[in-house]
Design a protein around this motif. Structure first.
Motif, mmCIF file in Angstrom:
data_model
loop_
_atom_site.group_PDB
_atom_site.id
_atom_site.type_symbol
_atom_site.label_atom_id
_atom_site.label_comp_id
_atom_site.label_asym_id
_atom_site.label_seq_id
_atom_site.Cartn_x
_atom_site.Cartn_y
_atom_site.Cartn_z
ATOM 1 N N ALA A 89 -7.759 -2.138 -1.524
ATOM 2 C CA ALA A 89 -7.798 -3.827 -1.399
ATOM 3 C C ALA A 89 -7.235 -4.732 -2.262
ATOM 4 O O ALA A 89 -7.399 -5.459 -2.578
ATOM 5 N N ARG A 90 -6.273 -3.215 -3.722
ATOM 6 C CA ARG A 90 -5.471 -4.435 -4.211
ATOM 7 C C ARG A 90 -4.204 -5.005 -3.528
ATOM 8 O O ARG A 90 -3.555 -5.567 -4.025
ATOM 9 N N SER A 91 -3.624 -3.966 -2.760
ATOM 10 C CA SER A 91 -2.300 -3.713 -1.782
ATOM 11 C C SER A 91 -2.720 -5.527 -1.393
ATOM 12 O O SER A 91 -1.815 -6.132 -1.022
ATOM 13 N N LEU A 100 -9.536 1.638 -3.418
ATOM 14 C CA LEU A 100 -8.495 1.091 -3.764
ATOM 15 C C LEU A 100 -7.679 0.044 -4.151
ATOM 16 O O LEU A 100 -7.715 -0.653 -3.978
ATOM 17 N N ALA A 156 -5.435 -7.892 -1.958
ATOM 18 C CA ALA A 156 -5.687 -9.270 -2.834
ATOM 19 C C ALA A 156 -3.989 -9.661 -3.356
ATOM 20 O O ALA A 156 -3.836 -10.493 -3.404
ATOM 21 N N THR A 162 -13.837 -6.843 -1.352
ATOM 22 C CA THR A 162 -12.652 -6.745 -1.056
ATOM 23 C C THR A 162 -12.264 -6.483 -2.760
ATOM 24 O O THR A 162 -11.919 -6.005 -3.505
ATOM 25 N N VAL A 191 -12.436 -2.224 4.254
ATOM 26 C CA VAL A 191 -12.148 -1.597 2.016
ATOM 27 C C VAL A 191 -13.743 -2.279 1.815
ATOM 28 O O VAL A 191 -14.906 -1.607 0.916
ATOM 29 N N ALA A 231 -11.811 -4.239 -5.179
ATOM 30 C CA ALA A 231 -10.222 -3.871 -6.676
ATOM 31 C C ALA A 231 -9.984 -3.847 -7.471
ATOM 32 O O ALA A 231 -9.415 -3.359 -8.201
ATOM 33 N N TYR A 268 0.871 -0.856 -0.239
ATOM 34 C CA TYR A 268 -0.589 0.465 -0.042
ATOM 35 C C TYR A 268 0.629 1.314 0.146
ATOM 36 O O TYR A 268 0.534 2.415 -0.700
#
Length: 439
Positions: free
Chosen positions: A363-365, A360, A367, A346, A406, A350, A237
């Motif tokens: 969430a990507r971090s 956003l 995942a 999540t 998230v 993402a 992140y």
């Protein structure tokens, strides 16, 4: 206005904490057997705390006495005659009596032992195990409060944070570990502490707050090795964090952010590596006396299919109830709704752009860390012991707090809050009935 905002945080957080402790107390009252998830070994560690056992140590008389009197929630392990201390032979217990929890650090056990001594002194709890299980309610409450506060500080409205948190309170995947002796009881609090420290750093990025974030990451990784996946999510992140400055991020801020990410990640990895080196330096189980746990999952070749099988496990940390306590349908319902909502929230944040920019990226971090963490755990397991087993979802429990925040951030409309709130209330009612009627 400020006072109203504080009340909007304090009141729901207090109610969530109280409900969590009630659910854990009900679970402890009705579920007297030992958990089948290695609770014998964790109880032995609790009795030893703060001194950690060596891998070659066998469980002590206190832990064996607890199993002998309580039994284990598994076929063939009913309560025994409750024999006196000094008469129990560890080689007749599972895993040949070896303490297979020796790889864990003493952090959870020491903190829980200290609090359990107080609980035992001021409550009707008459043994360390019951008191330690009740302390799990405090771990659970702390994790919920920190998660709720972190979400509010990140700008998530009180209503969606409340309804998502209610699902966390009701899920067996968090109640069960909180009501038994296991370091996973601290997992929600660990992930929430990481997220709150990260949020505090974002409010005023700088070296001083970066030190605190680094220390929190170190403690979290020391609490349990699998918590490194949460530290990895924080480091990612920081690397991907968006900036509000349309003209670009000032070079100094960029350097601080990158340095903080490196410090958080490297410190946690070094701490975990140092602990594993210490464990490896202690007396090990003789090769010709390895317990079933060490040999059951040995595989002759690298588990390529296992990489696929376990790749999504850490993204579903609430997917398993651990064990069925009370009504199986109610257990399944409360487990499924929380697991599905967190996973859906999540992935929605993402993969799509409906979430706020920071959530956003968070969430990507999460995942990415979950996917990479699963691959790393499978690979390290094979390289270190030549074994493979499907990763249990609980290895990702440290990710529950950021996933909850998230998910709450994408529940924006009143109808969405009402829908999630209705499901959450059903889950709470199902859990309350299940635990109140369990005997």
């Amino acid at each position: 206005m400020l006072r109203r905002a504080r009340w909007a945080t304090a009141v729901p957080a207090a109610l969530l904490a109280g409900l969590a402790m009630v659910f854990v107390a009900l679970h402890v009252h009705g579920y007297t057997k030992l958990s089948p998830i290695d609770e014998l070994q964790h109880i032995d560690y609790l009795y030893r705390a703060p001194s950690p056992p060596a891998p070659a140590d066998r469980v002590g008389q206190e832990a064996m006495h607890e199993q002998d009197c309580r039994g284990v929630d598994a076929p063939g392990f009913g309560p025994g005659p409750c024999r006196p201390f000094g008469t129990l032979d560890p080689t007749t217990f599972q895993e040949k009596g070896y303490n297979t929890a020796a790889a864990n650090s003493p952090f959870y056990y020491t903190v829980t032992r200290g609090a359990a001594e107080v609980v035992e002194a001021v409550t009707p709890a008459d043994d360390l195990v019951t008191a330690g299980r009740l302390v799990g309610g405090l771990w659970f409450a702390l994790g919920l409060v920190l998660t709720f506060v972190a979400g509010r500080r990140r700008g998530v409205p009180a209503a969606p944070m409340t309804v998502v948190s209610l699902l966390l309170v009701a899920t067996p995947a968090l109640i069960f570990p909180s009501a038994t002796i296991t370091p996973d009881a601290s997992g929600l609090a660990a992930g929430a502490a990481l997220l709150l420290a990260l949020t505090w750093w974002e409010e005023r990025p700088g070296p001083a707050r970066g030190v605190l974030l680094t220390v929190v990451g170190l403690v979290v990784s020391f609490a349990k090795m699998t918590n490194l996946v949460g530290v990895a999510a924080v480091a990612l992140y920081l690397l991907l964090r968006p900036t509000d400055d349309r003209a670009g991020e000032p070079p100094r801020n960029l350097r601080v952010r990158l340095a903080t990410a490196a410090a958080v990640g490297l410190t946690a990895v070094l701490a975990a590596g140092a602990w594993m080196a210490f464990v490896s330096s202690r007396a090990q189980i003789p090769a010709d006396d390895l317990p079933d746990m060490a040999t059951r999952f040995v595989t002759p070749a690298f588990p390529w299919t296992g990489l696929v099988e376990s790749s999504l496990s850490l993204l579903q940390p609430l997917a398993s109830s651990w064990a069925v306590v009370g009504s199986p349908p109610l257990t399944g319902f409360s487990t499924s709704v929380a697991a599905l909502l967190l996973l859906a929230g999540t992935l929605a944040a993402a993969l799509f752009t409906g979430a706020p920019p920071r959530e956003l990226v968070l969430a990507r971090s999460v995942a990415a860390a979950a996917l990479a963490g699963a691959l790393v755990l499978v690979t390290v397991g094979y390289l270190s012991s030549g074994s493979y087993f499907p990763l249990p979802p609980r290895y990702g429990i440290v990710l529950v707090a950021p996933m909850a925040v998230v998910t709450a951030s994408v529940v924006r409309s009143r109808s969405g809050v009402a829908l999630v709130g209705g499901v959450a209330l059903l889950a709470v009612a199902a859990t309350a009935y299940r635990l109140a009627t369990f005997a």
